[in-house]
Design an enzyme around this catalytic site. Structure first.
Site, PDB file in Angstrom:
ATOM      1  N   LYS A 145      14.150  15.706   8.924  1.00 56.03           N
ATOM      2  CA  LYS A 145      15.296  16.204   9.681  1.00 56.03           C
ATOM      3  C   LYS A 145      16.641  15.955   9.016  1.00 56.03           C
ATOM      4  O   LYS A 145      16.856  14.926   8.389  1.00 56.03           O
ATOM      5  CB  LYS A 145      15.345  15.549  11.067  1.00 56.03           C
ATOM      6  CG  LYS A 145      14.258  15.970  12.018  1.00 56.03           C
ATOM      7  CD  LYS A 145      14.269  17.449  12.369  1.00 56.03           C
ATOM      8  CE  LYS A 145      15.382  17.864  13.298  1.00 56.03           C
ATOM      9  NZ  LYS A 145      15.219  17.323  14.651  1.00 56.03           N
TER      10      LYS A 145
ATOM     11  N   LYS B 107      47.460   9.619  33.286  1.00 52.30           N
ATOM     12  CA  LYS B 107      47.568   9.102  31.916  1.00 52.30           C
ATOM     13  C   LYS B 107      46.247   8.924  31.173  1.00 52.30           C
ATOM     14  O   LYS B 107      46.132   9.327  30.024  1.00 52.30           O
ATOM     15  CB  LYS B 107      48.332   7.771  31.931  1.00 52.30           C
ATOM     16  CG  LYS B 107      49.835   7.992  32.023  1.00 52.30           C
ATOM     17  CD  LYS B 107      50.581   6.714  32.147  1.00 52.30           C
ATOM     18  CE  LYS B 107      51.048   6.375  33.546  1.00 52.30           C
ATOM     19  NZ  LYS B 107      51.329   7.428  34.500  1.00 52.30           N
TER      20      LYS B 107
ATOM     21  N   SER C 195      48.392  -0.301  36.031  1.00 52.10           N
ATOM     22  CA  SER C 195      48.245   0.723  34.992  1.00 52.10           C
ATOM     23  C   SER C 195      48.515   0.162  33.598  1.00 52.10           C
ATOM     24  O   SER C 195      48.334   0.868  32.610  1.00 52.10           O
ATOM     25  CB  SER C 195      49.155   1.925  35.271  1.00 52.10           C
ATOM     26  OG  SER C 195      50.494   1.514  35.467  1.00 52.10           O
TER      27      SER C 195
ATOM     28  N   SER D 201      16.680  11.782  11.339  1.00 49.63           N
ATOM     29  CA  SER D 201      15.926  11.372  12.514  1.00 49.63           C
ATOM     30  C   SER D 201      15.224  10.056  12.208  1.00 49.63           C
ATOM     31  O   SER D 201      14.768   9.836  11.097  1.00 49.63           O
ATOM     32  CB  SER D 201      14.893  12.444  12.867  1.00 49.63           C
ATOM     33  OG  SER D 201      13.833  11.878  13.626  1.00 49.63           O
TER      34      SER D 201
ATOM     35  N   TYR E 129      57.430  11.903  44.088  1.00 43.86           N
ATOM     36  CA  TYR E 129      56.440  11.085  43.390  1.00 43.86           C
ATOM     37  C   TYR E 129      55.403  10.531  44.371  1.00 43.86           C
ATOM     38  O   TYR E 129      55.734  10.120  45.483  1.00 43.86           O
ATOM     39  CB  TYR E 129      57.130   9.912  42.663  1.00 43.86           C
ATOM     40  CG  TYR E 129      56.120   8.992  41.997  1.00 43.86           C
ATOM     41  CD1 TYR E 129      55.654   9.265  40.718  1.00 43.86           C
ATOM     42  CD2 TYR E 129      55.594   7.885  42.666  1.00 43.86           C
ATOM     43  CE1 TYR E 129      54.695   8.450  40.112  1.00 43.86           C
ATOM     44  CE2 TYR E 129      54.636   7.060  42.070  1.00 43.86           C
ATOM     45  CZ  TYR E 129      54.199   7.356  40.803  1.00 43.86           C
ATOM     46  OH  TYR E 129      53.251   6.559  40.203  1.00 43.86           O
TER      47      TYR E 129
ATOM     48  N   ASN F 216      59.937   5.941  38.732  1.00 44.20           N
ATOM     49  CA  ASN F 216      59.491   7.334  38.821  1.00 44.20           C
ATOM     50  C   ASN F 216      60.129   8.221  37.751  1.00 44.20           C
ATOM     51  O   ASN F 216      59.442   9.012  37.109  1.00 44.20           O
ATOM     52  CB  ASN F 216      59.800   7.892  40.213  1.00 44.20           C
ATOM     53  CG  ASN F 216      59.096   7.107  41.312  1.00 44.20           C
ATOM     54  OD1 ASN F 216      58.273   6.231  41.007  1.00 44.20           O
ATOM     55  ND2 ASN F 216      59.409   7.396  42.560  1.00 44.20           N
TER      56      ASN F 216
ATOM     57  N   THR G 238      26.680  40.691  17.495  1.00 49.26           N
ATOM     58  CA  THR G 238      27.153  40.788  18.879  1.00 49.26           C
ATOM     59  C   THR G 238      25.904  40.574  19.728  1.00 49.26           C
ATOM     60  O   THR G 238      24.809  40.993  19.314  1.00 49.26           O
ATOM     61  CB  THR G 238      27.787  42.163  19.204  1.00 49.26           C
ATOM     62  OG1 THR G 238      26.816  43.175  18.980  1.00 49.26           O
ATOM     63  CG2 THR G 238      29.019  42.443  18.341  1.00 49.26           C
ATOM     64  N   HIS G 239      26.057  39.921  20.843  1.00 46.40           N
ATOM     65  CA  HIS G 239      24.901  39.542  21.688  1.00 46.40           C
ATOM     66  C   HIS G 239      23.906  38.684  20.906  1.00 46.40           C
ATOM     67  O   HIS G 239      22.731  38.648  21.231  1.00 46.40           O
ATOM     68  CB  HIS G 239      24.165  40.771  22.234  1.00 46.40           C
ATOM     69  CG  HIS G 239      25.077  41.815  22.792  1.00 46.40           C
ATOM     70  ND1 HIS G 239      25.479  41.855  24.104  1.00 46.40           N
ATOM     71  CD2 HIS G 239      25.698  42.865  22.188  1.00 46.40           C
ATOM     72  CE1 HIS G 239      26.290  42.878  24.294  1.00 46.40           C
ATOM     73  NE2 HIS G 239      26.449  43.508  23.148  1.00 46.40           N
TER      74      HIS G 239
ATOM     75  N   GLU H 121      27.612  18.948  16.728  1.00 50.64           N
ATOM     76  CA  GLU H 121      27.129  18.810  18.107  1.00 50.64           C
ATOM     77  C   GLU H 121      28.039  17.908  18.931  1.00 50.64           C
ATOM     78  O   GLU H 121      28.296  18.172  20.108  1.00 50.64           O
ATOM     79  CB  GLU H 121      25.704  18.256  18.100  1.00 50.64           C
ATOM     80  CG  GLU H 121      24.695  19.276  17.605  1.00 50.64           C
ATOM     81  CD  GLU H 121      23.330  18.667  17.345  1.00 50.64           C
ATOM     82  OE1 GLU H 121      22.347  19.369  17.535  1.00 50.64           O
ATOM     83  OE2 GLU H 121      23.245  17.501  16.937  1.00 50.64           O
TER      84      GLU H 121
END
Ligand code: ARG
Length: 462
Positions: free
Chosen positions: A284, A326, A23, A278, A318, A111, A156-157, A291
């Site tokens: 663009k 981790k 590790s 782009s 453990y 541990n 809404t929606h 994103e």
């Protein structure tokens, strides 16, 4: 390489498994915490009369030197082939203080050591994240102050509902982030108990003053059950959840603004500093920052799910499975922290097209509820008012106009003679101003909320 547990073994490790088992490539991030824990453990061993003060002093000096050497030469740890960070520090200590280093692991296990390191690391990492989220909140607050009375369509929606102010929209996210911060702090408050002294699973067999040890490491108290302590990763899960939900919030803001920035909505413009073009289409300008943040939300969630699956059904105490905690945690915090940082730049630089926002908020019958409310004020029961306004919307759709642009005779049918000057009463400004309740979108309310947040955030940074 000599291992920390060679005595019982006659054969060596399969080379591929040896790498698989390691590790150090990722738990090297716990170096500072491992050294800190070792300092505290050396003192605790003096208290338990295992080490003399002089021996502890030598160990302290040796540990300090390891920290200095690793800070000035990162390849020291990068090139090491120890199994994990605990083995690395122990070996390095041996190089500094010789055989004395072998005494430090008395009554301690990797541990309780790794559990301690991880909690110490989490405290620092989450404090940093909390600070960054605070900065993002400040940026949102500044945006809210700039746009406290700028109307935008509220949905809404994803259908036009009622107008809101852009400031109100910014403050909505500020509220979410406040809950995120309290979740992060809450997780750390619960995790603020010291594992050290729990040993491998049953508690250490030496008379360690765990209260004093906990205090010396900055923990509120020692944990109370050694079995639970060495296998507990609830705090990792909680922080991963807090990060995941924070990322959900960021991704929703991303989605709102990606949509607001589309040609169809054209309500916001992205700054050159966080957008890209782009390689093919010259026109663009893509909201890559937003994103990417939206995309990374999935990655952080993945880490939460992975840990939950790792912990499910693990027998006490453990198990090596826990080493899998981790990488996901580190990556989740790195990614979340980067996203918060990038988001802050976007918030600082995003621009609402004011003319377009005002114009678009006056279209699409965002004032239909208010038309019904006007009738209610004139004594019409709401359900009847709703029905009449619904018919008026149908008529307006037929004619291709807004409600307040209906011909006089239609307006007269809609409102009778009870409502004076429906044109003004249905204007975006009036519609917004009417939502003057606590939590409402009226510019006055938004300014009150801004004031509240300005004070809150200033208090927190004091
Ligand atoms: N590298 C291990 C981990 O990350 C440290 C603890 C190992 N303990 C053990 N008994 N093998 O969890």
């Amino acid at each position: 390489m000599s291992s920390m547990w060679g005595g019982r073994f006659e054969g060596g490790l399969d080379p591929f498994f040896e790498q698989f088992n390691r590790s150090l490539p990722f738990d090297r991030r716990l170096l500072e915490q491992d050294i800190r824990g070792s300092h505290a453990w050396a003192d605790a061993l003096v208290g338990a009369e295992i080490l003399s003060s002089d021996e502890a002093r030598q160990i302290h000096d040796g540990l300090d030197r390891i920290a200095e050497d690793c800070a000035s030469d990162p390849t020291l740890i990068g090139n090491a082939d120890d199994e994990d960070i605990h083995g690395f520090v122990e070996r390095k200590l041996g190089e500094q203080v010789g055989g004395l280093a072998k005494k430090l692991h008395t009554g301690r296990s990797r541990n309780d050591q790794v559990a301690t390191d991880l909690k110490l690391w989490l405290k620092t990492a989450t404090t940093e994240l909390d600070g960054r989220v605070g900065e993002l909140q400040s940026a949102l607050l500044a945006l809210a102050e700039r746009t406290a009375d700028l109307p935008i369509p509220g949905y809404t929606h994803l259908q036009r509902g009622q107008p809101v102010t852009a400031g109100h929209h910014a403050l909505a996210y500020l509220e979410m982030l406040a809950r995120d911060r309290s979740r992060i702090r809450d997780a750390i408050t619960r995790a603020d108990e010291s594992p050290l002294g729990s040993g491998a699973l049953a508690g250490t067999a030496f008379p360690i003053d765990r209260e004093a040890l906990a205090k010396s490491l900055g923990f509120r108290a020692p944990t109370r059950n050694s079995l639970d302590t060495v296998s507990d990763r609830d705090h990792v899960a909680e922080v991963l959840f807090a990060c995941s939900l924070l990322m959900v919030h960021l991704s929703r803001l991303c989605e709102d603004w990606i949509f607001y920035g589309s040609y169809e909505a054209s309500m916001v413009r992205f700054h050159d500093s966080t957008a890209t073009g782009s390689s093919l289409m010259p026109q663009k300008k893509n909201p890559d920052a937003l994103e990417l943040i939206r995309g990374k939300c999935g990655r952080v969630h993945g880490h939460l799910q992975a840990l939950m699956m790792t912990m499910k059904g693990l027998p006490l105490a453990y198990d090596k499975d826990l080493q899998e905690d981790k990488e996901g945690l580190f990556d989740a915090l790195d990614q979340t922290s980067s996203c918060v940082r990038v988001m802050r730049t976007v918030v600082d630089t995003i621009e609402y097209d004011e003319a377009r926002c005002r114009e678009t908020s006056g279209r699409g019958y965002l004032n239909a509820t208010d038309a019904a409310d006007l009738l209610v004020r004139a004594g019409v029961p709401f359900r009847d008012a709703h029905e009449r306004c619904g018919k008026a919307v149908l008529r307006a759709l037929e004619l291709g106009v807004e409600l307040e642009q209906l011909p006089e005779e239609d307006l007269a049918i809609l409102f009778g003679y009870d409502v004076a000057d429906p044109q003004t009463a249905l204007s975006v400004e009036e519609v917004l101003a009417r939502r003057n309740v606590v939590g409402g979108t009226a510019p006055g309310q938004v300014r009150t909320q801004c004031h509240h947040w300005r004070q809150q955030l200033e208090e927190q940074t004091r």
